[in-house]
Design a protein around this motif. Structure first.
Motif, PDB file in Angstrom:
ATOM      1  N   UNK A   1      15.045   2.835 -51.264  1.00  0.00           N
ATOM      2  CA  UNK A   1      16.332   2.254 -50.870  1.00  0.00           C
ATOM      3  C   UNK A   1      16.247   1.399 -49.622  1.00  0.00           C
ATOM      4  N   UNK A   2      15.331   1.699 -48.706  1.00  0.00           N
ATOM      5  CA  UNK A   2      15.219   0.911 -47.471  1.00  0.00           C
ATOM      6  C   UNK A   2      13.962   1.337 -46.720  1.00  0.00           C
ATOM      7  N   UNK A   3      13.509   0.443 -45.881  1.00  0.00           N
ATOM      8  CA  UNK A   3      12.406   0.767 -44.969  1.00  0.00           C
ATOM      9  C   UNK A   3      12.769   0.252 -43.593  1.00  0.00           C
ATOM     10  N   UNK A   4      12.273   0.906 -42.566  1.00  0.00           N
ATOM     11  CA  UNK A   4      12.516   0.450 -41.201  1.00  0.00           C
ATOM     12  C   UNK A   4      11.411   0.986 -40.316  1.00  0.00           C
TER      13      UNK A   4
ATOM     14  N   UNK B   1       9.860   4.510 -41.320  1.00  0.00           N
ATOM     15  CA  UNK B   1      10.886   5.236 -42.064  1.00  0.00           C
ATOM     16  C   UNK B   1      11.028   4.623 -43.455  1.00  0.00           C
ATOM     17  N   UNK B   2      11.075   5.466 -44.468  1.00  0.00           N
ATOM     18  CA  UNK B   2      11.318   5.016 -45.837  1.00  0.00           C
ATOM     19  C   UNK B   2      12.445   5.861 -46.410  1.00  0.00           C
ATOM     20  N   UNK B   3      13.483   5.191 -46.913  1.00  0.00           N
ATOM     21  CA  UNK B   3      14.574   5.932 -47.554  1.00  0.00           C
ATOM     22  C   UNK B   3      14.278   6.017 -49.040  1.00  0.00           C
ATOM     23  N   UNK B   4      13.970   7.224 -49.499  1.00  0.00           N
ATOM     24  CA  UNK B   4      13.789   7.491 -50.923  1.00  0.00           C
ATOM     25  C   UNK B   4      15.099   8.049 -51.475  1.00  0.00           C
ATOM     26  N   UNK B   5      15.133   8.271 -52.805  1.00  0.00           N
ATOM     27  CA  UNK B   5      16.401   8.697 -53.405  1.00  0.00           C
ATOM     28  C   UNK B   5      16.160   9.658 -54.559  1.00  0.00           C
TER      29      UNK B   5
ATOM     30  N   UNK C   1      33.690   9.102 -57.567  1.00  0.00           N
ATOM     31  CA  UNK C   1      33.028   7.971 -56.915  1.00  0.00           C
ATOM     32  C   UNK C   1      31.508   8.178 -56.955  1.00  0.00           C
ATOM     33  N   UNK C   2      30.790   7.054 -56.923  1.00  0.00           N
ATOM     34  CA  UNK C   2      29.327   7.078 -57.016  1.00  0.00           C
ATOM     35  C   UNK C   2      28.723   7.267 -55.627  1.00  0.00           C
ATOM     36  N   UNK C   3      27.884   8.288 -55.518  1.00  0.00           N
ATOM     37  CA  UNK C   3      27.246   8.595 -54.237  1.00  0.00           C
ATOM     38  C   UNK C   3      25.734   8.619 -54.394  1.00  0.00           C
ATOM     39  N   UNK C   4      25.049   8.438 -53.277  1.00  0.00           N
ATOM     40  CA  UNK C   4      23.591   8.491 -53.283  1.00  0.00           C
ATOM     41  C   UNK C   4      23.079   9.835 -52.790  1.00  0.00           C
ATOM     42  N   UNK C   5      21.779  10.042 -52.948  1.00  0.00           N
ATOM     43  CA  UNK C   5      21.106  11.271 -52.499  1.00  0.00           C
ATOM     44  C   UNK C   5      19.852  10.839 -51.756  1.00  0.00           C
ATOM     45  N   UNK C   6      20.052  10.432 -50.496  1.00  0.00           N
ATOM     46  CA  UNK C   6      18.955   9.818 -49.754  1.00  0.00           C
ATOM     47  C   UNK C   6      18.084  10.853 -49.045  1.00  0.00           C
ATOM     48  N   UNK C   7      16.796  10.702 -49.260  1.00  0.00           N
ATOM     49  CA  UNK C   7      15.796  11.471 -48.508  1.00  0.00           C
ATOM     50  C   UNK C   7      15.043  10.473 -47.636  1.00  0.00           C
ATOM     51  N   UNK C   8      14.794  10.843 -46.393  1.00  0.00           N
ATOM     52  CA  UNK C   8      14.071   9.922 -45.515  1.00  0.00           C
ATOM     53  C   UNK C   8      12.676  10.474 -45.234  1.00  0.00           C
ATOM     54  N   UNK C   9      11.681   9.626 -45.468  1.00  0.00           N
ATOM     55  CA  UNK C   9      10.297   9.977 -45.151  1.00  0.00           C
ATOM     56  C   UNK C   9       9.949   9.302 -43.830  1.00  0.00           C
ATOM     57  N   UNK C  10       9.531  10.094 -42.849  1.00  0.00           N
ATOM     58  CA  UNK C  10       9.132   9.549 -41.548  1.00  0.00           C
ATOM     59  C   UNK C  10       7.632   9.762 -41.393  1.00  0.00           C
TER      60      UNK C  10
END
Ligand SMILES: [Zn+2]
Length: 308
Positions: free
Chosen positions: A14-17, A24-28, A60-69
């Motif tokens: 979903x995102x990287x930073x 940081x990587x946002x997985x889902x 409503x549509x929601x996400x399930x974000x996991x963040x890998x650091x």
């Protein structure tokens, strides 16, 4: 600021930073559906539906974000989605997809390399992939070499099996890890109490959604253990269900699910008092489209996503 937000090509990532020298990587774990009214508490639908549309069943549509650091020394996973232990009936209700293993693979993360897993609290949609259910009915840790961290008060609350929220606490998500000694149960107490997890990663109590919900601080400067380096260093915070999506930034737009909504409002104000002036990168647990953002005050003095 050196923190860069890049939108990935692969929708499973979903995102990287970067935060300092941390990656940081946002997985889902994919999306799921929840009742819009429950997600916005006493906020009238006429207001929240301008921000996020509801389907014919008011979901409503929601996400399930996991963040890998990746800190350079440790690989840390924050939150593990719904998992694969849902009954067919529950899967029909939530329409979840159990994508976290595929998402981690797409991000190049091997579950065996993960050193630490942190759960902000133990609701079923935050710790589901702590363990994996196999076709033969056996249950194993999804991250075999990781030390898991959760709050002891969450386990105690789940074991009470209260009428209000027993459906949210599914013991196969944590009891096997507690029994094997793989999960450390934190004992910190009091608003704002903190505990170090590893260099650069710590947790802080932000009660309201549950009595012991924790935010996770990611501070690259802290990894050097030098106070001077930590001053003004880049800072990210995974704020869990204190602020589940970017649509919930208004301090009073708290969830119907919150056990103590008045506390949630005060905790949001306490969070913004640091996150806005210190320009934190805020990671949202349930926002599929905006998994991370910086926050600023609008002309009306309300917290909003910066730069919009
Ligand atoms: Zn929750």
């Amino acid at each position: 600021m050196p923190q860069a937000i890049r939108l990935p090509d692969n929708p499973l990532v979903r995102a990287r930073a970067t935060v300092g020298d941390f990656e940081l990587t946002v997985c889902t774990d994919g999306t799921y559906l929840l009742d819009g009214g429950a997600m916005f508490g006493v906020v009238p639908k006429t207001l929240w539906q301008k921000r996020i549309p509801a389907d014919a069943e008011n979901r409503i549509l929601l996400g399930l974000n996991s963040v890998v650091v990746r800190t350079g020394k440790q690989t840390v996973v924050i939150e593990t989605g719904i998992g694969n232990k849902q009954t067919p009936r529950m899967q029909q209700i939530f329409e979840n997809h159990a994508l976290l293993p595929a998402s981690l693979a797409a991000a190049g993360v091997d579950p065996a390399e993960v050193d630490i897993v942190v759960n902000t609290h133990l609701h079923f949609d935050h710790c589901g992939w702590n363990t994996t259910l196999h076709p033969n009915g056996s249950l194993t840790p999804t991250f075999p070499n990781a030390r898991y961290f959760a709050h002891a008060g969450e386990v105690a609350h789940g074991r009470l099996q209260l009428d209000r929220d027993r459906v949210s606490y599914l013991s196969p998500n944590y009891d096997p890890l507690i029994e094997s000694g793989q999960m450390t149960l934190l004992q910190i107490s009091g608003v704002g109490a903190t505990a170090a997890i590893c260099p650069g990663i710590s947790v802080e109590l932000f009660p309201g959604h549950t009595a012991q919900m924790m935010g996770v601080h990611i501070e690259a400067g802290r990894a050097t253990e030098s106070r001077a380096a930590a001053q003004g260093a880049p800072h990210a915070c995974y704020i869990g269900d204190l602020i589940p999506t970017a649509h919930h930034l208004d301090p009073t737009w708290v969830m119907g699910y919150d056990l103590d909504p008045l506390r949630s409002i005060e905790e949001r104000k306490r969070f913004y008092a640091r996150a806005i002036p210190e320009d934190w990168l805020v990671l949202f647990t349930h926002d599929h489209d905006t998994p991370m953002a910086r926050i600023e005050l609008s002309d009306k003095g309300k917290p909003v996503v910066a730069g919009q």
